[in-house]
Scaffold this active site. Structure first.
Site, mmCIF file in Angstrom:
data_model
loop_
_atom_site.group_PDB
_atom_site.id
_atom_site.type_symbol
_atom_site.label_atom_id
_atom_site.label_comp_id
_atom_site.label_asym_id
_atom_site.label_seq_id
_atom_site.Cartn_x
_atom_site.Cartn_y
_atom_site.Cartn_z
ATOM 1 N N ASP A 1 3.987 -4.729 3.784
ATOM 2 C CA ASP A 1 5.442 -4.912 3.762
ATOM 3 C C ASP A 1 5.898 -6.225 4.393
ATOM 4 O O ASP A 1 6.731 -6.938 3.836
ATOM 5 C CB ASP A 1 6.175 -3.717 4.392
ATOM 6 C CG ASP A 1 5.711 -3.393 5.796
ATOM 7 O OD1 ASP A 1 4.680 -3.940 6.242
ATOM 8 O OD2 ASP A 1 6.371 -2.571 6.463
ATOM 9 N N LYS B 1 12.980 -5.939 9.633
ATOM 10 C CA LYS B 1 12.340 -6.751 8.582
ATOM 11 C C LYS B 1 13.104 -8.057 8.352
ATOM 12 O O LYS B 1 12.505 -9.114 8.188
ATOM 13 C CB LYS B 1 12.264 -5.962 7.265
ATOM 14 C CG LYS B 1 11.426 -4.700 7.330
ATOM 15 C CD LYS B 1 9.992 -4.969 7.740
ATOM 16 C CE LYS B 1 9.217 -3.680 7.953
ATOM 17 N NZ LYS B 1 7.962 -3.890 8.691
ATOM 18 N N THR C 1 0.340 3.152 12.398
ATOM 19 C CA THR C 1 -0.704 2.230 12.843
ATOM 20 C C THR C 1 -1.207 2.732 14.195
ATOM 21 O O THR C 1 -0.536 3.510 14.869
ATOM 22 C CB THR C 1 -0.159 0.806 13.022
ATOM 23 O OG1 THR C 1 0.926 0.855 13.962
ATOM 24 C CG2 THR C 1 0.342 0.239 11.691
ATOM 25 N N HIS D 1 0.844 -1.202 0.000
ATOM 26 C CA HIS D 1 0.000 0.000 0.000
ATOM 27 C C HIS D 1 0.880 1.253 0.000
ATOM 28 O O HIS D 1 2.067 1.193 0.331
ATOM 29 C CB HIS D 1 -0.922 0.001 1.218
ATOM 30 C CG HIS D 1 -0.172 -0.134 2.509
ATOM 31 N ND1 HIS D 1 0.539 0.901 3.055
ATOM 32 C CD2 HIS D 1 0.006 -1.192 3.324
ATOM 33 C CE1 HIS D 1 1.115 0.494 4.162
ATOM 34 N NE2 HIS D 1 0.824 -0.778 4.353
ATOM 35 N N ARG E 1 -6.563 0.420 3.977
ATOM 36 C CA ARG E 1 -5.508 1.114 3.225
ATOM 37 C C ARG E 1 -5.022 0.300 2.030
ATOM 38 O O ARG E 1 -4.554 0.858 1.050
ATOM 39 C CB ARG E 1 -4.331 1.479 4.130
ATOM 40 C CG ARG E 1 -3.574 0.313 4.738
ATOM 41 C CD ARG E 1 -2.307 0.801 5.445
ATOM 42 N NE ARG E 1 -1.609 -0.237 6.162
ATOM 43 C CZ ARG E 1 -1.774 -0.518 7.445
ATOM 44 N NH1 ARG E 1 -2.663 0.164 8.161
ATOM 45 N NH2 ARG E 1 -1.077 -1.469 8.030
#
Ligand SMILES: *[C@@H]1O[C@H](CO)[C@@H](O)[C@H](O)[C@H]1NC(C)=O
Ligand SMILES: *[C@@H]1O[C@H](CO)[C@@H](O)[C@H](O)[C@H]1NC(C)=O
Ligand SMILES: *[C@@H]1O[C@H](CO)[C@@H](O)[C@H](O)[C@H]1NC(C)=O
Ligand SMILES: *[C@@H]1O[C@H](CO)[C@@H](O)[C@H](O)[C@H]1NC(C)=O
Length: 462
Positions: free
Chosen positions: A358, A297, A86, A80, A163
């Site tokens: 993501d 990540k 958040t 997105h 979103r």
């Protein structure tokens, strides 16, 4: 839901073709270049990890094809566009800002603005700039794949969060403005929406690998980040304490203040105004911030987490089914009801558009073996591969990031070829030989995905 054509972007195709586009009404913002993505504040805005606005990753092999090949298939996997924090993280950011405002004795110079700063960010949804990013992404996609896209009838799936749904819809709007300018019929907005949450098998959003969600694996990313934060926040806090006086800042406070920089910036109209939070930090601070985000990540959903790549297997098996026009063979996160029905999982299309998040995309990229031969990221020092191949969150999964998986038909090869492009960068495929233009033969590409085809280590999720 918006109405088609209500706000017409004033984008002339000549402008589109030459690159920079600015438009009145809805369209592409002043900091957005159709080819290169976000091009304001480039020295730092590309160092915001997953909060970087999309930019074309350069310095790599060109993805252009000669006359001897054409694209016959493309799968888009998109994150997105830019969003507000958040809900949970927004509350933490607000709390840090408020506490600093209450406890500090005084603010000076670059921190002066904090005295009267009011936290007014929304939560979870796309920002207006995020909408523009997705619009630009759809238009760019149309122009890149025009030969295929002008008459094709793409199949669209979106993960169920607002979103992501909105991102798909703004992308489609950009795509359709390309089609309209060519006098072609528009694509109706009628996506397959797959709900999110632990009871839904959804290859576009993680959630059903319960051992991951509820187990110690979720801690690996934050632990790696905390270890690295300890190496750089000491000096940073010393620096911040000069302008924010009379308060003990923690490493978490320092990182929260840095996080405000991208979020406050992407909340400004068209992201044209750099937030004053950004001015409290220098480029080397942002390099650390970027690496800190990459660690999150890599060890959260990537190769550094034993259950990260497993969560990308379902999508990879769906991709194989689409590439080979065969049924989905997967026992991980796919929904068999959806995937065995041609109405909800057709395999005869030549364009597929999927919209996701993501974290899930990191799992998918990992499950595609794209990071297999890279040395692991170190926690105690910034380890950067000099060839620029390192796992980098800002280059892989920024806001509005996009992976294109292309099938090529080339004169030199009987068989179709496959290649993978992430944010305009041609990825090195592992486990198959390059045949042309960074692509492997289809069957070799599929063979190279054996780990995913065999279900990987999904059994550890249950
Ligand atoms: C699978 O998809 C079907 C059709 O949308 C839905 O009814 C079902 O609840 C889904 N099941 C899971 C486990 O996601
Ligand atoms: C940037 O700030 C850090 C502290 O956060 C400091 O150590 C470093 O010397 C600064 N770099 C430059 C080029 O000013
Ligand atoms: C959902 O995924 C689980 C775990 O792989 C599987 O056991 C179940 O059959 C799937 N449900 C559907 C409807 O595909
Ligand atoms: C499905 O995948 C499994 C695991 O790789 C394999 O053993 C099986 O032969 C495959 N089935 C089909 C129909 O391709």
């Amino acid at each position: 839901m918006f109405i088609w054509g209500l706000i017409t972007p004033i984008v002339l195709l000549t402008e589109v073709a030459t690159g920079r586009v600015t438009s009145e009404g809805f369209g592409i913002g002043d900091c957005e270049d159709l080819e290169d993505g976000f091009d304001c504040y480039g020295d730092i805005s590309r160092l915001w990890g997953p909060y970087s606005p999309y930019f074309a990753v350069d310095g790599h092999e060109s993805t252009e094809l000669g006359d001897d090949c054409k694209v016959t298939f493309v799968q888009l996997l998109s994150r997105h566009g830019a969003r507000y924090p958040t809900k949970g993280s927004g509350e933490q950011l607000r709390a840090v800002v408020t506490r600093i405002q209450q406890d500090a004795k005084d603010f000076s110079r670059d921190a002066e603005f904090l005295k009267n700063f009011q936290y007014e960010l929304g939560s979870d949804d796309l920002t207006e700039f995020g909408q523009q990013e997705m619009y630009a992404s759809g238009l760019k996609f149309f122009l890149r794949y025009e030969e295929l896209a002008k008459d094709s009838d793409p199949f669209i799936r979106v993960s169920g969060q607002k979103r992501v749904v909105d991102s798909g819809s703004f992308f489609t709007r950009g795509f359709n403005d390309g089609r309209k300018k060519r006098g072609k019929p528009i694509l109706p907005w009628n996506p397959l929406t797959i709900p999110e949450g632990e009871t839904w098998n959804n290859t576009l959003d993680h959630g059903i690998c319960r051992k991951y969600e509820e187990g110690p694996s979720t801690e690996i990313g934050p632990q790696a980040q905390a270890e690295f934060a300890a190496t750089f926040t000491g000096e940073l806090i010393e620096k911040l304490s000069v302008d924010i006086q009379g308060i003990e800042l923690t490493p978490k406070d320092a990182i929260a203040l840095m996080t405000m920089c991208p979020f406050h910036t992407v909340a400004s109209p068209s992201a044209t105004t750099l937030s004053p939070f950004c001015r409290m930090f220098n480029e080397s601070d942002f390099e650390n911030f970027d690496y800190y985000q990459s660690l999150g990540k890599y060890y959260g959903y990537g190769p550094g987490n034993p259950l990260g790549p497993a969560q990308g297997i379902g999508f990879v098996n769906e991709l194989i089914a689409r590439l080979t026009k065969s049924i989905v063979n997967d026992t991980t996160s796919t929904n068999h009801t959806l995937d065995s029905n041609p109405a909800t999982f057709p395999v005869d299309k030549d364009i597929y558009l999927d919209f996701s998040h993501d974290n899930t995309m990191v799992g998918i990229l990992s499950s595609l073996n794209l990071f297999k031969n890279l040395p692991p990221l170190k926690n105690n020092t910034r380890s950067i591969d000099p060839l620029g191949r390192s796992f980098s969150a800002s280059k892989l999964v920024p806001f509005a990031s996009r992976m294109y998986v292309e099938k090529l038909k080339c004169e030199s090869h009987e068989e179709e070829l496959v290649r993978v492009i992430v944010n305009d960068r041609l990825m090195n495929l592992q486990g198959c030989d390059e045949a042309a233009y960074g692509a492997c033969k289809l069957h070799e590409f599929v063979e190279s995905l054996k780990w995913a085809r065999d279900g990987g280590n999904w059994n550890e999720c249950e």
